[in-house]
Write a protein that holds these residues in place. Structure first.
Motif, PDB file in Angstrom:
ATOM      1  N   TYR A  75       5.789   0.798   7.528  1.00  0.00           N
ATOM      2  CA  TYR A  75       5.301   0.127   6.245  1.00  0.00           C
ATOM      3  C   TYR A  75       6.298   0.801   5.150  1.00  0.00           C
ATOM      4  O   TYR A  75       6.614   1.764   5.084  1.00  0.00           O
ATOM      5  CB  TYR A  75       3.863   0.177   5.800  1.00  0.00           C
ATOM      6  CG  TYR A  75       2.920  -0.370   6.769  1.00  0.00           C
ATOM      7  CD1 TYR A  75       2.560  -1.771   5.989  1.00  0.00           C
ATOM      8  CD2 TYR A  75       2.308   0.083   7.933  1.00  0.00           C
ATOM      9  CE1 TYR A  75       1.693  -2.497   7.212  1.00  0.00           C
ATOM     10  CE2 TYR A  75       1.350  -0.597   8.643  1.00  0.00           C
ATOM     11  CZ  TYR A  75       1.027  -1.980   8.281  1.00  0.00           C
ATOM     12  OH  TYR A  75       0.481  -2.583   9.362  1.00  0.00           O
ATOM     13  N   ASN A  76       6.839  -0.361   4.311  1.00  0.00           N
ATOM     14  CA  ASN A  76       7.723   0.150   3.174  1.00  0.00           C
ATOM     15  C   ASN A  76       7.303  -0.763   1.769  1.00  0.00           C
ATOM     16  O   ASN A  76       6.645  -1.749   1.992  1.00  0.00           O
ATOM     17  CB  ASN A  76       9.243  -0.130   3.476  1.00  0.00           C
ATOM     18  CG  ASN A  76       9.689   0.595   4.500  1.00  0.00           C
ATOM     19  OD1 ASN A  76       9.021   1.711   5.046  1.00  0.00           O
ATOM     20  ND2 ASN A  76      10.886   0.449   4.788  1.00  0.00           N
ATOM     21  N   ALA A 123      -0.465  -0.510  -5.618  1.00  0.00           N
ATOM     22  CA  ALA A 123      -1.206  -1.558  -4.828  1.00  0.00           C
ATOM     23  C   ALA A 123      -1.174  -0.838  -3.411  1.00  0.00           C
ATOM     24  O   ALA A 123      -0.836  -0.172  -2.795  1.00  0.00           O
ATOM     25  CB  ALA A 123      -0.371  -2.780  -4.622  1.00  0.00           C
ATOM     26  N   PRO A 124      -2.566  -1.576  -2.793  1.00  0.00           N
ATOM     27  CA  PRO A 124      -2.702  -1.046  -1.450  1.00  0.00           C
ATOM     28  C   PRO A 124      -1.633  -1.375  -0.315  1.00  0.00           C
ATOM     29  O   PRO A 124      -1.001  -2.299  -0.589  1.00  0.00           O
ATOM     30  CB  PRO A 124      -4.301  -1.370  -1.089  1.00  0.00           C
ATOM     31  CG  PRO A 124      -4.108  -2.896  -1.888  1.00  0.00           C
ATOM     32  CD  PRO A 124      -3.400  -2.445  -3.253  1.00  0.00           C
ATOM     33  N   VAL A 125      -1.935  -0.632   0.656  1.00  0.00           N
ATOM     34  CA  VAL A 125      -0.743  -0.768   1.675  1.00  0.00           C
ATOM     35  C   VAL A 125      -0.468  -2.270   2.129  1.00  0.00           C
ATOM     36  O   VAL A 125       0.286  -2.621   2.558  1.00  0.00           O
ATOM     37  CB  VAL A 125      -1.129   0.284   2.813  1.00  0.00           C
ATOM     38  CG1 VAL A 125      -2.070  -0.400   3.751  1.00  0.00           C
ATOM     39  CG2 VAL A 125       0.399   0.329   3.579  1.00  0.00           C
ATOM     40  N   TRP A 126      -1.542  -2.848   2.303  1.00  0.00           N
ATOM     41  CA  TRP A 126      -1.537  -4.492   2.682  1.00  0.00           C
ATOM     42  C   TRP A 126      -0.577  -5.337   1.716  1.00  0.00           C
ATOM     43  O   TRP A 126      -0.274  -6.540   2.244  1.00  0.00           O
ATOM     44  CB  TRP A 126      -2.921  -4.935   3.074  1.00  0.00           C
ATOM     45  CG  TRP A 126      -3.857  -5.059   1.953  1.00  0.00           C
ATOM     46  CD1 TRP A 126      -4.002  -5.769   1.081  1.00  0.00           C
ATOM     47  CD2 TRP A 126      -5.170  -4.077   1.777  1.00  0.00           C
ATOM     48  NE1 TRP A 126      -5.015  -5.459   0.451  1.00  0.00           N
ATOM     49  CE2 TRP A 126      -5.622  -4.337   0.749  1.00  0.00           C
ATOM     50  CE3 TRP A 126      -5.252  -2.893   2.728  1.00  0.00           C
ATOM     51  CZ2 TRP A 126      -6.666  -3.524   0.118  1.00  0.00           C
ATOM     52  CZ3 TRP A 126      -6.423  -2.212   2.176  1.00  0.00           C
ATOM     53  CH2 TRP A 126      -7.288  -2.754   1.228  1.00  0.00           C
ATOM     54  N   VAL A 140      -9.545 -12.725   7.309  1.00  0.00           N
ATOM     55  CA  VAL A 140      -8.800 -11.661   7.545  1.00  0.00           C
ATOM     56  C   VAL A 140      -7.353 -11.878   7.788  1.00  0.00           C
ATOM     57  O   VAL A 140      -6.823 -12.914   8.137  1.00  0.00           O
ATOM     58  CB  VAL A 140      -9.371 -10.856   8.733  1.00  0.00           C
ATOM     59  CG1 VAL A 140     -10.859 -10.316   8.348  1.00  0.00           C
ATOM     60  CG2 VAL A 140      -9.381 -11.631  10.097  1.00  0.00           C
ATOM     61  N   MET A 141      -6.525 -10.871   7.544  1.00  0.00           N
ATOM     62  CA  MET A 141      -4.987 -10.978   8.142  1.00  0.00           C
ATOM     63  C   MET A 141      -4.532  -9.838   8.089  1.00  0.00           C
ATOM     64  O   MET A 141      -4.891  -8.643   7.782  1.00  0.00           O
ATOM     65  CB  MET A 141      -4.406 -11.483   6.681  1.00  0.00           C
ATOM     66  CG  MET A 141      -2.744 -11.904   6.814  1.00  0.00           C
ATOM     67  SD  MET A 141      -2.113 -12.511   5.265  1.00  0.00           S
ATOM     68  CE  MET A 141      -2.759 -14.203   5.368  1.00  0.00           C
ATOM     69  N   ALA A 142      -3.063  -9.624   9.021  1.00  0.00           N
ATOM     70  CA  ALA A 142      -2.499  -8.470   9.328  1.00  0.00           C
ATOM     71  C   ALA A 142      -1.882  -7.786   7.865  1.00  0.00           C
ATOM     72  O   ALA A 142      -1.420  -8.561   7.055  1.00  0.00           O
ATOM     73  CB  ALA A 142      -1.352  -8.712  10.530  1.00  0.00           C
ATOM     74  N   ALA A 143      -1.963  -6.614   7.785  1.00  0.00           N
ATOM     75  CA  ALA A 143      -1.562  -6.026   6.476  1.00  0.00           C
ATOM     76  C   ALA A 143       0.083  -6.257   6.408  1.00  0.00           C
ATOM     77  O   ALA A 143       0.711  -6.159   7.606  1.00  0.00           O
ATOM     78  CB  ALA A 143      -1.788  -4.607   6.469  1.00  0.00           C
ATOM     79  N   GLY A 144       0.336  -6.351   5.394  1.00  0.00           N
ATOM     80  CA  GLY A 144       1.809  -6.332   5.266  1.00  0.00           C
ATOM     81  C   GLY A 144       2.547  -7.549   5.354  1.00  0.00           C
ATOM     82  O   GLY A 144       4.006  -7.601   5.728  1.00  0.00           O
ATOM     83  N   GLU A 196     -10.439  -5.766   1.306  1.00  0.00           N
ATOM     84  CA  GLU A 196     -11.027  -4.578   1.782  1.00  0.00           C
ATOM     85  C   GLU A 196     -10.554  -4.112   3.239  1.00  0.00           C
ATOM     86  O   GLU A 196     -10.215  -5.131   4.131  1.00  0.00           O
ATOM     87  CB  GLU A 196     -12.545  -4.751   2.160  1.00  0.00           C
ATOM     88  CG  GLU A 196     -13.096  -3.375   2.753  1.00  0.00           C
ATOM     89  CD  GLU A 196     -14.432  -3.713   3.108  1.00  0.00           C
ATOM     90  OE1 GLU A 196     -15.292  -2.711   3.256  1.00  0.00           O
ATOM     91  OE2 GLU A 196     -15.072  -4.718   2.839  1.00  0.00           O
ATOM     92  N   SER A 197     -10.068  -3.137   3.583  1.00  0.00           N
ATOM     93  CA  SER A 197      -9.269  -2.526   4.771  1.00  0.00           C
ATOM     94  C   SER A 197     -10.198  -2.659   6.019  1.00  0.00           C
ATOM     95  O   SER A 197     -11.489  -2.557   5.732  1.00  0.00           O
ATOM     96  CB  SER A 197      -8.764  -1.088   4.578  1.00  0.00           C
ATOM     97  OG  SER A 197      -9.632  -0.200   4.492  1.00  0.00           O
TER      98      SER A 197
END
Length: 817
Positions: free
Chosen positions: A716-717, A679-682, A524-528, A583-584
């Motif tokens: 998020y940008n 693309a998804p937010v991450w 797992v990893m922090a998004a973005g 997966e989120s």
């Protein structure tokens, strides 16, 4: 005195018997001291005349000076030496009545200003090309004055132990006792540690610097320690005592002028600002010789406030009108070997008895000694491209078989005995294995046999897993020089889930960093998160806290194949391809397609670091000096055609640099990113907030690209740019202790946008106005190894409540800028 290894000694065999001139004066009124005895190894070389002068010849590297009514001093042998002897009687007041003003002599400051102004012009690196050889020797030993006392003490100690009643001992206890006695004996017969290195340095304005290790020898260590081979003096740096930013740490006094080899020199004495009361009648703790014609440094000697704690001497000479370092000599007190004269151990002793034990304790100080000679200077040289290829340091030989060809003096009997003694202890105490283990720590690893354990995998913390416990291991060169498998696992305390991964590196050559890698992962990893590809261990550790207050995580499982190659010493490329299922781990829906996707992509990473210095070791490339500027570029391309759900392009870049002016040192980090396509937010960019977003004090740890006042996981940008600017004020001071403190002014700012935020169905905000925070950081807070920073948010995102805009930040100093 900072624990920095420095070097010194003579010009080579051709000059060991050259004429030397000694001038001895009183440290109080600078009057000449006649009849002062100059000796080496208890052999008298002569006595000074009525003018305090003695001309003599010697092959010694150091001489001792003594005179009735004065304390003894020593000096590194040079063409001309000027020594100031302090009065021995502390009750003599007539000389010490001289009061030193607590401000520097303006004439001395003006000379030092010109020294700094002309330093680059006088430096050898202003030449088109040059070369020279060097011989360096590092040792750990008792002080020479203590060796006889130590041997006498050990002999008496052993005799007294023999007279004690013999009590029954187990075999293991008896073995330990015998080994302890033997070690005490050996310490009296040889040095504790000895290492020699011979090298050749080439320099070209066109091709840069190249260092060839000609040979290397270390007592007790069979395999060469490449990381130690990278040890360098500060020969290309301005000594700290004369840097402009350190002016208020010292007081300087122009006291004399002297002729050395036909050139006139200013003599400037200096002392530390907290050196207001004389210690053992020593009025100054250092001096500088400055060439009058060029304003180049000829010599510098710096002593600790208490002379027995250490000293350093450096000597330069002109070659083709540039000043090359020719000698360095360094002595630094390390620790004390303590012996308790009372063998009766009792934990229930009274306070008075414990104080008596302290008085019965015998201590012998151990010192680090570093000496170096630089010789065989040539300029200009023939600049062949092949001579500069590869990493900064190349190893020609490292088995010690030819080191005697480069010695500028024969080993003493004590030094020669060190190789025999320590080598005999090497296998018994596994010195080779322990040395390898210590070098592994430089890279964040614990080495046990053929396995390297990754320290960064043991424990971590983030807002999703909370505490993360795990382990990571990699088979090292003892398993294979070309094949290196690795694996890791981790467990999140809060999410109660396992993460794991495994891979293998396949080297294509042992000459440089060039390998293929195949790996599988489920983690797992922090998004973005901003890309950290090709970042070194220190940078990653510094940025590891960037997700402490970001609970927006995603999971990823898949396979990656990559190839990495150092095209040159400065340029590294990594190309990879991967197929993952992502997966989120939060409530999320992307364009009504859900929260789980297949991603197929390729990535190209470039790292350009033109001034960093590297060496190839059996474990891979080791960067021993990470010098700026540095540039990191990443380009990831997603493909639908290869089984992925999206086509997208993701770019990010990081540029790091710093530069020095008369106003101080300014550091710059410029970074940004852009993603196009779906693309998804991450896969987008979070803006690295470190704040907790809760009521109360906002306190956090610094990170490489984080904002102290920004709420974590909030913004998020799909495009952004950011800047991290720091400026160190040229004002250095001491609060207490040995560390020097200073202040940094800091600015962090970022701005960006997101084209279609409605595609990402979860609670977040885009950051489309300039976010600013300013701060003040106290380096070496209260003389500790930590920095304390205070930050405040200004501009568009400022709120009426002070506490919402304010943050306190803590940083471990060793992580640096």
């Amino acid at each position: 005195m900072k624990k920095i290894f420095v070097l010194l000694l003579s010009f080579g065999y051709f000059s060991v018997f050259s004429q030397s001139k000694m001038i001895v004066r009183s440290s109080g009124d600078q009057s000449p001291v006649s009849g002062a005895t100059v000796s080496c190894n208890n052999k008298v070389l002569g006595k000074t005349d009525a003018t305090g002068t003695l001309n003599f010849k010697t092959k010694c590297k150091k001489v001792e000076i003594s005179a009735n009514g004065f304390q003894e001093e020593d000096a590194v042998v040079d063409k001309v030496m000027e020594v100031f002897l302090p009065k021995a009687d502390p009750n003599v007041k007539n000389i010490q009545a001289i009061v030193l003003e607590d401000k520097s002599d303006p004439r001395a400051l003006e000379i030092l200003r010109k020294v700094n102004e002309n330093y680059k012009q006088n430096s050898p690196q202003s030449l088109d090309s040059y070369s020279y050889k060097s011989y360096e020797k590092i040792s750990l030993d008792l002080d020479e004055d203590s060796i006889n006392a130590y041997n006498a003490y050990i002999a008496n100690r052993i005799d007294s132990l023999k007279k004690l009643p013999q009590r029954p001992m187990k075999a293991a206890e008896k073995k330990d006792s015998v080994q302890s006695v033997n070690l005490m004996k050996l310490l009296g017969e040889s040095k504790i540690f000895l290492w020699e290195r011979a090298s050749q340095t080439l320099y070209s304005q066109k091709y840069g610097e190249k260092i060839n290790i000609l040979d290397n020898k270390m007592a007790g260590i069979k395999d060469p320690i490449y990381e130690l081979m990278t040890f360098r003096s500060n020969k290309n740096q301005i000594p700290k005592e004369i840097r402009e930013e350190n002016r208020n740490l010292y007081r300087f006094f122009l006291t004399d002028s002297i002729e050395i080899e036909g050139r006139q020199n200013y003599v400037i004495r200096f002392r530390q600002v907290d050196y207001k009361r004389t210690v053992k009648q020593r009025k100054f703790n250092g001096y500088l010789y400055v060439d009058k014609e060029t304003y180049a440094l000829k010599k510098i000697e710096s002593n600790s406030k208490v002379k027995s704690e250490g000293s350093i001497t450096s000597i330069w000479k002109p070659v083709d009108n540039k000043w090359f370092l020719v000698k360095e000599n360094y002595k630094m007190k390390m620790t004390s070997t303590i012996f308790d004269n009372d063998d009766k151990k009792d934990k229930n002793k009274s306070k008075e008895e414990k104080e008596e034990d302290k008085r019965n304790t015998t201590r012998f100080g151990s010192y680090a000694f570093v000496t170096a000679d630089y010789f065989d200077f040539k300029t200009p040289i023939e600049e062949k491209p092949e001579d500069f290829r590869g990493y900064t340091i190349g190893v020609k030989n490292s088995d010690g078989t030819s080191i005697d060809q480069y010695r500028t003096e024969n080993l003493t009997a004590r030094e020669a005995a060190t190789y025999t003694t320590i080598d005999s202890l090497s296998s018994k105490y596994k010195l080779n294995q322990k040395a390898k283990a210590l070098t592994g720590l430089l890279k964040g690893k614990i080495r046990l046999g053929m396995v390297d354990f990754d320290l960064s995998k043991i424990v971590g913390y983030n807002k999703y897993e909370h505490f993360r416990l795990g382990a990571g291991a990699k088979l090292n060169e003892k398993f294979s020089r070309y094949i290196s498998p690795d694996a890791y696992f981790a467990y999140g305390i809060y999410d109660k889930d396992w993460k794991f991964g495994a891979g293998v590196d396949l080297r294509t050559t042992l000459e440089k960093n060039s390998f293929f890698r195949v790996e599988y992962f489920n983690d797992v990893m922090a998004a973005g998160r901003f890309s950290e590809n090709l970042w070194n261990f220190r940078m990653k550790i510094m940025n590891s806290g960037v997700a402490l207050n970001n609970g927006v995580f995603y999971g990823y499982e898949g396979l990656r194949v990559s190839y990495e190659n150092d095209i040159t010493n400065a340029l590294t490329i990594n190309v990879s391809a991967k197929k993952t299922q992502e997966e989120s781990k939060f409530d999320y829906n992307f364009k009504g397609l859900g929260n789980r996707f297949d991603i197929a992509s390729s990535t190209i990473t470039l790292k350009y670091s033109p001034n960093s210095k590297n060496i190839m070791t059996p474990t891979g490339k080791y960067t021993y000096e990470q010098n700026l500027p540095e540039l990191y570029l990443n380009y990831e391309q997603g493909y639908k055609a290869l089984g992925g759900d999206f086509n997208f392009s993701r770019f990010d870049a990081l540029f790091v640099h710093n530069f020095k002016t008369k106003l101080g040192v300014t550091g710059v980090r410029l970074y940004g990113g852009l993603i196009t396509g779906d693309a998804p937010v991450w896969k987008n960019f979070t803006l690295n907030g470190l704040g907790n977003g809760r009521e109360g004090l906002n306190f956090n740890l610094t990170s490489y690209l984080g904002f102290a006042t920004m709420e974590g996981g909030r913004y998020y940008n799909d495009k952004f740019v950011g800047a991290y600017l720091t400026h160190r004020l040229p004002w250095y001071f001491k609060s207490f202790g040995k560390n020097v403190s200073s202040f940094d002014l800091i600015y962090r700012g970022t701005i960006g946008d997101m084209k279609n935020p409605e595609f990402h169905q979860f609670d977040f905000k885009k950051l489309d106005h300039l976010y600013n925070e300013v701060g003040l950081e106290w380096n070496n807070f209260l003389s500790s190894q930590f920095n304390l920073g205070f930050f405040y948010r200004v501009g568009y995102y400022n709120t009426p409540k002070f506490k919402d805009n304010f943050a306190i930040q803590f940083k471990f100093k060793l992580l640096g800028f």
